[in-house]
Every structure is written in structure tokens, then in C-alpha cells.
Scaffold this motif. Structure first.
Motif, short mmCIF file in Angstrom:
data_model
loop_
_atom_site.label_atom_id
_atom_site.label_comp_id
_atom_site.label_asym_id
_atom_site.label_seq_id
_atom_site.Cartn_x
_atom_site.Cartn_y
_atom_site.Cartn_z
N CYS A 177 0.80 -1.24 0.01
CA CYS A 177 0.11 -0.06 0.06
C CYS A 177 0.87 1.18 0.02
N SER B 23 0.93 3.61 2.05
CA SER B 23 1.19 3.77 3.20
C SER B 23 2.40 3.29 3.65
N HIS C 280 -0.11 -4.63 5.14
CA HIS C 280 -1.31 -5.02 5.94
C HIS C 280 -2.54 -5.53 4.91
N PHE D 62 -3.86 -1.45 14.24
CA PHE D 62 -3.84 -1.61 12.81
C PHE D 62 -2.47 -2.26 12.51
N THR E 215 0.95 0.00 11.39
CA THR E 215 0.70 1.56 11.36
C THR E 215 1.20 1.53 13.17
N GLU F 77 -8.21 -6.20 0.72
CA GLU F 77 -7.97 -5.12 1.61
C GLU F 77 -8.18 -3.82 0.77
N VAL G 100 -11.42 -1.03 0.92
CA VAL G 100 -11.36 0.39 0.99
C VAL G 100 -12.32 1.00 0.09
N PHE H 298 -13.05 6.22 6.14
CA PHE H 298 -11.99 5.62 6.79
C PHE H 298 -11.84 4.14 6.74
N ARG H 299 -10.86 3.65 6.05
CA ARG H 299 -10.80 2.15 6.07
C ARG H 299 -12.21 1.39 5.64
N TYR H 300 -12.40 0.47 6.68
CA TYR H 300 -13.61 -0.33 6.32
C TYR H 300 -14.34 -0.57 7.53
N CYS I 190 -1.46 9.88 5.52
CA CYS I 190 -2.17 8.93 5.20
C CYS I 190 -2.91 8.51 6.37
N CYS I 191 -3.72 7.35 6.53
CA CYS I 191 -4.49 7.14 7.47
C CYS I 191 -3.69 6.49 9.01
O1 LIG Z 1 -5.98 0.79 3.37
C1 LIG Z 1 -6.01 1.24 4.95
C2 LIG Z 1 -4.84 2.10 5.04
O2 LIG Z 1 -4.00 2.16 4.06
C3 LIG Z 1 -4.42 2.05 6.14
O3 LIG Z 1 -5.30 2.80 7.08
C4 LIG Z 1 -3.07 2.50 6.34
O4 LIG Z 1 -2.79 3.66 6.04
C5 LIG Z 1 -2.16 2.17 7.63
O5 LIG Z 1 -2.88 2.69 8.88
#
Ligand SMILES: OC[C@H](O)C(O)[C@@H](O)CO
Ligand SMILES: NC(=O)c1ccc[n+]([C@@H]2O[C@H](COP(=O)([O-])OP(=O)(O)OC[C@H]3O[C@@H](n4cnc5c(N)ncnc54)[C@H](O)[C@@H]3O)[C@@H](O)[C@H]2O)c1
Length: 497
Positions: A43, A45, A68, A117, A120, A154, A158, A298-300, A496-497
Motif C-alpha cells: 500500500c 502507506s 497489511h 492496525f 501502523t 483489503e 476501502v 476511513f478504512r472499512y 495517510c490514515c
Molecule cells: O487501507 C487502509 C490504509 O491504507 C491504512 O489505514 C493504512 O494507512 C495504515 O494505517
């Protein structure tokens, strides 16, 4: 019991990664399962942590395993697990909420402040041999969904969450800003939800070419003009009348966010999925006067993974098209470089216990319909590519079934597996120069720190600090391709998240 390697791809600090053999995790509760990780996608991130060591207030202070976006095979189940058994192939949902707070109990566990997560900080990620997880966050893949597709659930989840937030319904028009993996998947989900017009917008023509063969019905190359003018162009291009029913930002870029608000119709919906700068200039008057419904995403959450898997199983979204290549675990760092350079849409890293990466990829590739690619596939150079002359055979067993045997989990259909093994051997011998690959693997197992700290990486760091959003303010038609460093990971530049 898990007997394989628990080699992990660890980020020590920015630009400093290494492979470390870590202890195989044990079940922390009888509701958990232990999963041998087969494939993991990269990803933006992950790349951002690798390059910068932080995203917003998430700072890598201790060495952290990256990754992830994973799918794997269950190798052990806790005594209270009723839904999974050893040998099941699962997509891993990589964030574990507390289950007790108001957000969790209110059905929005993705907003749990205690969320752990993967990849993260301070939590390790899934680029590892074995991963233990609560069974209810491991989703069994149907027989017609491969483990490689499983790793793409994943990012697809999203997209599902974004489109659900937008409440897209049949017959609607949807504009998606950004044609990175997230934007592409949002567009595909919007189509699957019944949107009849889906306009993908980006600043890179190659990405738009790909988008048209994926989810988009229309594509617009954003120009260096005002957001209002880009919005008018988009509306005209797709004949959207008074504007789009739904606009989604999946770029995080300021001019794109501004154009969203000018593109949406009166009373329409706008969802912010992209994460760029923390603060931007926002056309608040237009939002107000048009009475636009604005939402974040935000995410799922509840049901998103399930639906993502169903969309793939039903053939509504062909996530395999996003995959440019699959590499052995030993080439993880190189794969990260390719993503950073914007050379791939998605690249999958096989888990350290995955033995037959080359033929696995060959098998998956033969099933792919050839589409124009946004970028040069890198796999041929890295692991060898299968001949594309062979017609895909729907009845052929999935190569992943072989992995189960390798991991000593469960006997796959013996006859079919044998045939596949023979085929895979032939492919290796004739097409992929297996010896070379092996040598490469051995080399890559000793990552050289100094190789990572290339000038290129340093330059990238400096450039990433300068948000590219400024570019769109120049009042000139924009025709040229942006430089590589403006591509893929730059969308994550501001956070990012
Ligand atoms: O797909 C979900 C994101 O990529 C995640 O939130 C990432 O940023 C890790 O925190
Ligand atoms: N909300 C979430 O839960 C969530 C989850 C994952 C990623 N994200 C965010 O979503 C965004 C997209 O993720 P991705 O992995 O696809 O990233 P990406 O960087 O691959 O894609 C971003 C795309 O936006 C394009 N872009 C840049 N400026 C633009 C402009 N002015 N107009 C139109 N397009 C423009 C880029 O060329 C690129 O193709 C990122 O900001 C990421 O941080 C959010």
C-alpha cells in the motif's frame, strides 16, 4: 503446528529495512487462528513509512514489520473457533478494534480509538511468515477466489466503504478523482453498484488508459486550469447535465478536492477518501449553496470485507487486472522500490513460506485478459513471465492449492495438484530460468543497507515535502507526463490514515 519460517520484512527507520527471523506467534485466545501468509500487496502507506518513517502522528519509533494487504492459509485454530478450519484460505482484515467503545458498539469499529492496525506504529504488519488474528477478522475465500485475489480484498474493501459512504445507487453518475489503486477500485465498485456513468480523473494519461479498461466509462485528464474549469470540462465530457450525482476524491490533492465540489450537482454527495495535506483551501460556499452531502471515509467497517469478496467471487470486479507482478519474499525491498517509482499499480510479495512463486504468477497471468497498462510490467524482468499464448483454462486447479500441501496443512486434490506440479516444473525449466531466480533470492536475503540509501530516495524525500497540488494553480494547459516522483506514492505525500 506451524513449522515454516517466520521471516519478517522489518522497517527499522526510514530507508532502513531488513529481514528478521522472528518467533512464530502463538494464539492469544482460543478465538484466534494462526495463518501462514501467502501473499501481501504493498500500500502507499507502507511505502510512506519506508521513506518517511511516519504518517501524521503515527511515528515509527521501534522496528516495525510492514504490510497489511494479505491473504493466507489457516494452520491452527483456537478451540472456540467454529467458522474456520485448518487449510482454509482467508483474506486478512488487518485492524483489530477494542469491541467495547461507543464506536465499536455503535457499529463503526473502523473508528475505534484503540484500533490495532497492522503496520501502523506501534503495531507490526503482515509481511511475515505467520499471523495470528481473531477468527472473525479472517474471511474464508470461496473456491473461485485465489489467494492472490485475496490479498487485494483489503484495498477493495476501502473502495467498498467509500462507495457505501457515498450511497451510490443504480443509474447514478459518479466522478472519481485519482486513478491510483484506491480510485480505480472506487470506480469499479461504483459500476458494480449500478452507476451508469463513472468518470475517472487523473493527471497521468497512462493511469486513465488503464482506468477505462477497469471500472470507468469516461476518463478526464485534469488540466492546469481552475478547478471550476476542470469541473465544467468533466461535466461536458460525460454529459452530466447539472453535475454528477456523486463525487469521490481518491487523490488527496487540493485542486482535485476543489474540483469535486464544483463537479457535484445541487443536492449531490461528495466523499473524501484521499488523504493529502491536513488543511486546504476549500470551496465552502459552493458546498453550502448546493446543499451537498459531504462525508469522510476511513478504512472499512461492518460488512465491507464480505461484500468485497462477494464482488470478486461474482466476477463483478476483476482485481487480478491490478497486479503487475508477484515476487518472492526475498525481493520485498525491490518491490517497494517499484511501487515508489510508480512503475506498478499493485505488486504482490509472496510469503516466506511460499515456494512456487514463479509458477503461481504464471498461472494467474494466463487467466488475465490483456488490458492496456498504465505502466510497464516489471515481472518479466524479475521472476520470469509465462507465455501468454496459452488460453486460460477455467477448470484448472488453483495454484494456491499447492501451497496448502507445502505448508503441511491439508491435502489438496491430489490428481490435479500433481498435474499442476508437473506443469509448473516445465514452466520453470523452459521459461523462467529458475536457477537465476534462486541466485537472486539468496542475494536478496542479505539486504544491503547502503543500496537503500540511494540519491534517488533522498531526492524523493525532498520532493515529497513539496505538495504537487500547487502545480494545478498554474494557468496553462497541462499536457506533459508528470515526473515519476509525482506518481504513485506522492498521493500519500501529505499524510495517510
Ligand atoms: O487501507 C487502509 C490504509 O491504507 C491504512 O489505514 C493504512 O494507512 C495504515 O494505517
Ligand atoms: N480513506 C482511507 O481509508 C484510505 C485508505 C487507503 C488510502 N487512502 C488515501 O487514498 C488516496 C489514494 O490512494 P492510492 O493508494 O490510490 O494512492 P496513489 O498515490 O496511487 O493515487 C493517487 C492518484 O491521484 C492522482 N492525482 C494527483 N493529483 C491529482 C489531481 N490534481 N487530480 C486528479 N488526480 C490526481 C495521482 O496521479 C494518482 O494516480 C491517498 O491519498 C491515500 O492516502 C485513504
Amino acid at each position: 503446528m506451524a513449522t515454516g519460517s517466520n521471516l519478517s520484512f522489518v522497517l527499522n527507520k526510514p530507508d532502513d529495512v531488513e529481514f528478521k527471523e522472528k518467533p512464530v506467534p502463538t494464539l492469544k485466545s482460543q478465538r484466534e487462528v494462526l495463518v501462514a501468509v501467502n501473499y501481501t500487496g504493498i500500500c502507499g502507506s507502507d511505502v510512506h513509512y519506508w521513506v518517511h518513517g511516519s504518517i501524521g502522528h503515527f511515528i515509527v519509533k521501534e522496528p516495525m514489520v510492514l504490510g497489511h494487504e494479505s491473504a493466507g492459509t489457516v494452520v491452527e485454530v483456537g478451540s472456540e473457533v467454529k467458522t474456520l478450519k485448518v487449510g482454509d484460505r482467508v483474506a486478512l482484515e488487518p485492524g483489530y478494534p477494542c469491541r467495547h467503545c461507543a464506536n465499536c458498539l455503535g457499529g463503526h469499529y473502523n473508528l475505534c480509538p484503540e484500533m490495532a492496525f497492522a503496520a501502523t506504529p506501534p503495531y507490526d504488519g503482515t509481511l511475515t511468515g505467520y499471523w495470528n488474528a481473531p477468527a472473525d477478522f479472517c474471511y474464508k475465500l470461496p473456491d473461485n477466489v485465489s489467494l492472490q485475489e485475496g490479498a487485494l480484498i483489503e484495498p477493495l474493501a476501502v473502495g467498498v466503504h467509500v462507495v457505501r459512504q457515498a450511497q451510490v445507487s443504480p443509474g447514478q453518475s459518479v466522478v472519481v478523482m485519482g486513478a491510483g489503486p484506491v480510485g480505480l477500485l472506487c470506480a469499479a465498485v461504483a459500476r458494480a453498484f449500478g452507476a451508469t456513468k463513472v468518470v475517472q480523473v487523473d493527471i497521468i494519461q497512462g493511469k486513465l488508459d488503464f482506468a477505462l479498461g477497469f471500472g470507468a466509462t469516461h476518463a478526464y485528464l485534469s488540466k492546469r486550469v481552475s478547478p471550476e474549469e476542470n469541473a465544467r470540462n468533466i461535466i461536458e465530457l460525460a454529459d452530466l447535465g447539472a453535475g454528477a450525482d456523486v463525487v469521490i476524491d481518491a487523490s488527496g490533492a487540493e485542486p482535485s478536492i476543489q474540483a469535486c465540489v464544483h463537479t457535484v450537482r445541487v443536492g449531490g454527495s461528495y466523499v473524501q477518501a484521499g488523504m493529502g495535506k491536513d488543511n486546504i483551501t476549500f470551496p465552502i460556499a459552493a458546498l453550502c449553496i448546493k446543499e451537498v452531502t459531504a462525508r469522510g471515509s476511513f478504512r472499512y467497517g461492518s460488512g465491507d470485507y464480505k461484500l468485497a469478496i462477494e464482488l470478486v467471487a461474482a466476477g463483478k470486479i476483476d482485481v487480478k487486472k491490478l497486479v503487475d507482478g508477484v515476487v518472492p519474499f526475498s525481493q520485498a525491498e525491490d518491490a517497494f522500490k517499484k511501487v515508489k517509482e510508480g512503475k506498478v499499480i499493485k505488486i504482490l510479495i509472496a510469503g516466506p513460506n511460499e515456494k512456487d512463486v514463479v509458477s503461481t504468477f504464471a498461472e494467474e497471468k494466463t487467466e488475465k485478459v490483456e488490458e492496456p497498462k498504465a505502466v510497464e510490467p516489471i515481472v518479466a524482468a524479475q521472476v520470469g513471465e509465462a507465455p501468454k499464448t496459452e488460453e486460460p483454462k477455467a477448470e484448472e486447479p488453483k495454484v494456491e492449492e499447492l501451497k496448502v500441501e507445502e505448508l503441511n496443512i491439508e491435502e489438496p486434490k491430489a490428481e490435479e495438484a500433481k498435474t499442476e506440479e508437473v506443469k509448473a516444473e516445465e514452466l520453470k525449466a523452459e521459461e523462467v530460468k529458475a536457477e537465476e531466480v534462486k541466485t537472486e533470492q539468496v542475494k536478496a536475503e542479505e539486504p544491503k543497507a547502503e543500496e537503500v540509501k540511494t540519491e534517488e530516495v533522498k531526492t524523493e524525500e525532498v520532493k515529497a515535502e513539496e505538495p504537487k497540488v500547487e502545480e494545478a494553480k498554474v494557468e496553462e494547459p497541462r499536457v506533459e507526463e508528470p515526473k515519476p516522483e509525482e506518481k504513485s506514492t506522492h498521493g500519500h505525500g501529505g499524510g495517510c490514515c
